[in-house]
Design a protein around this motif. Structure first.
Motif, PDB file in Angstrom:
ATOM      1  N   LYS A 288      13.482   3.845 -12.652  1.00  0.00           N
ATOM      2  CA  LYS A 288      12.960   5.119 -13.200  1.00  0.00           C
ATOM      3  C   LYS A 288      11.709   4.646 -13.757  1.00  0.00           C
ATOM      4  CE  LYS A 288      17.105   7.698 -14.160  1.00  0.00           C
ATOM      5  NZ  LYS A 288      17.870   8.238 -15.058  1.00  0.00           N
ATOM      6  N   ALA A 289      11.264   3.290 -13.662  1.00  0.00           N
ATOM      7  CA  ALA A 289      10.029   2.676 -14.223  1.00  0.00           C
ATOM      8  C   ALA A 289       8.839   2.625 -13.312  1.00  0.00           C
ATOM      9  CB  ALA A 289      10.308   1.507 -14.493  1.00  0.00           C
ATOM     10  N   GLY A 290       8.899   3.354 -12.251  1.00  0.00           N
ATOM     11  CA  GLY A 290       7.779   3.608 -11.246  1.00  0.00           C
ATOM     12  C   GLY A 290       6.647   4.583 -11.847  1.00  0.00           C
ATOM     13  N   GLU A 291       5.726   4.986 -11.074  1.00  0.00           N
ATOM     14  CA  GLU A 291       4.774   6.070 -11.402  1.00  0.00           C
ATOM     15  C   GLU A 291       5.177   7.076 -10.500  1.00  0.00           C
ATOM     16  OE1 GLU A 291       1.099   5.351  -9.415  1.00  0.00           O
ATOM     17  OE2 GLU A 291       1.859   4.452  -7.633  1.00  0.00           O
ATOM     18  N   GLU A 292       4.460   8.312 -10.933  1.00  0.00           N
ATOM     19  CA  GLU A 292       4.836   9.697 -10.617  1.00  0.00           C
ATOM     20  C   GLU A 292       4.754   9.722  -9.192  1.00  0.00           C
ATOM     21  OE1 GLU A 292       6.315  12.037 -12.018  1.00  0.00           O
ATOM     22  OE2 GLU A 292       6.594  10.933 -13.959  1.00  0.00           O
ATOM     23  N   VAL A 293       3.481   9.080  -8.466  1.00  0.00           N
ATOM     24  CA  VAL A 293       2.910   9.456  -7.128  1.00  0.00           C
ATOM     25  C   VAL A 293       4.036   9.067  -5.924  1.00  0.00           C
ATOM     26  CG1 VAL A 293       1.125   9.109  -5.530  1.00  0.00           C
ATOM     27  CG2 VAL A 293       0.587   9.571  -8.143  1.00  0.00           C
ATOM     28  N   LEU A 294       4.295   9.619  -5.153  1.00  0.00           N
ATOM     29  CA  LEU A 294       4.886   9.440  -3.783  1.00  0.00           C
ATOM     30  C   LEU A 294       4.109   9.549  -2.572  1.00  0.00           C
ATOM     31  CD1 LEU A 294       7.551   8.200  -1.998  1.00  0.00           C
ATOM     32  CD2 LEU A 294       8.384  10.546  -2.498  1.00  0.00           C
TER      33      LEU A 294
ATOM     34  N   ASN B 200       0.882  -1.115  -0.049  1.00  0.00           N
ATOM     35  CA  ASN B 200       0.138  -0.099  -0.124  1.00  0.00           C
ATOM     36  C   ASN B 200       0.890   1.313  -0.026  1.00  0.00           C
ATOM     37  OD1 ASN B 200      -2.909  -0.628  -0.137  1.00  0.00           O
ATOM     38  ND2 ASN B 200      -2.176  -1.889   1.860  1.00  0.00           N
ATOM     39  N   ALA B 201       1.864   1.225  -0.626  1.00  0.00           N
ATOM     40  CA  ALA B 201       2.913   2.223  -0.711  1.00  0.00           C
ATOM     41  C   ALA B 201       3.115   2.804  -2.200  1.00  0.00           C
ATOM     42  CB  ALA B 201       4.366   1.970  -0.151  1.00  0.00           C
ATOM     43  N   ARG B 202       3.044   3.996  -2.365  1.00  0.00           N
ATOM     44  CA  ARG B 202       3.669   4.619  -3.751  1.00  0.00           C
ATOM     45  C   ARG B 202       4.752   5.278  -3.860  1.00  0.00           C
ATOM     46  NH1 ARG B 202      -2.275   6.897  -6.042  1.00  0.00           N
ATOM     47  NH2 ARG B 202      -1.015   6.343  -8.196  1.00  0.00           N
ATOM     48  N   VAL B 203       5.844   4.550  -4.432  1.00  0.00           N
ATOM     49  CA  VAL B 203       7.193   5.107  -4.343  1.00  0.00           C
ATOM     50  C   VAL B 203       7.905   5.983  -5.155  1.00  0.00           C
ATOM     51  CG1 VAL B 203       7.840   2.995  -2.871  1.00  0.00           C
ATOM     52  CG2 VAL B 203       8.100   3.018  -5.247  1.00  0.00           C
ATOM     53  N   GLY B 204       6.848   6.432  -6.272  1.00  0.00           N
ATOM     54  CA  GLY B 204       7.415   7.299  -7.123  1.00  0.00           C
ATOM     55  C   GLY B 204       8.551   6.625  -8.061  1.00  0.00           C
TER      56      GLY B 204
END
Length: 191
Positions: A57-63, A41-45
């Motif tokens: 660099k292949a994650g999503e924008e949100v942290l 349940n974590a968004r790491v950017g």
């Protein structure tokens, strides 16, 4: 192998702290290699430079707050989040999709020790298997030959441009966990 289900972003700070303290103890108790899987349940950017290779660099924008907690845990324990390391189309990247609400996120992860990343060829969402959930199946593809020669490592580094000296130095604070590095650092500070 550590399977986890972390508190949601809107859970209390106390519950989140308790979860990460328990996870930290589990990591410290391991005498062998560690593999952490689950819904964190974590968004790491995707700011890989700020997080010194913990993410790619292949994650999503949100942290978010849970993401920062997870990134700090990984940084302190020399861990990497694999499914942010490999570039894929969005359908093979987002681990949670709720089309009716127009929501998608990366909140499920495969995490390994930094030194084990070289044995992984890929990490991606596998489309097709229905799990009866808004979460998608996340897979890791491991090299068949885990004994990579130094020649292969050098070739791979050159292909990524890692041997080009651009005058920049990265600070790898996770190295401070090593006793001899700590002592050298302290001696330099004292000087």
């Amino acid at each position: 192998l550590v399977i986890v289900y972390a508190p949601n972003e809107d859970d209390t700070a106390e519950n989140k702290t308790q979860f990460y303290e328990t996870l930290q103890r589990s990591i410290e108790e391991q005498e062998r290699d560690i593999l952490i899987l689950g819904d964190l349940n974590a968004r790491v950017g995707k700011n890989s430079e700020e997080w010194d290779g913990v993410i790619g660099k292949a994650g999503e924008e949100v942290l978010n707050n849970n993401g920062e907690r997870l990134l700090n845990l990984c940084l302190m324990n020399n861990l990497v989040i694999l499914n942010t390391m490999f570039i894929h189309r969005d359908i093979h990247k987002y681990t949670r999709v709720e089309p009716r609400k127009g929501e998608r996120s990366i909140i499920d992860y495969i995490i390994v020790q930094r030194g084990k990343k070289k044995f992984v060829r890929d990490s991606r969402v596998k489309r097709g298997p229905e799990l009866g959930s808004d979460h998608k199946l996340l897979i890791e593809v491991v090299n068949n030959n885990t004994q990579e020669t130094s020649q292969q490592q050098l070739k791979r580094r050159k292909a990524r441009g890692k041997d080009n000296n651009k005058g920049e130095r990265k600070i790898r604070i996770y190295k401070l966990k090593e006793k001899d590095i700590q002592e050298t650092f302290q001696r330099k500070v004292d000087e």
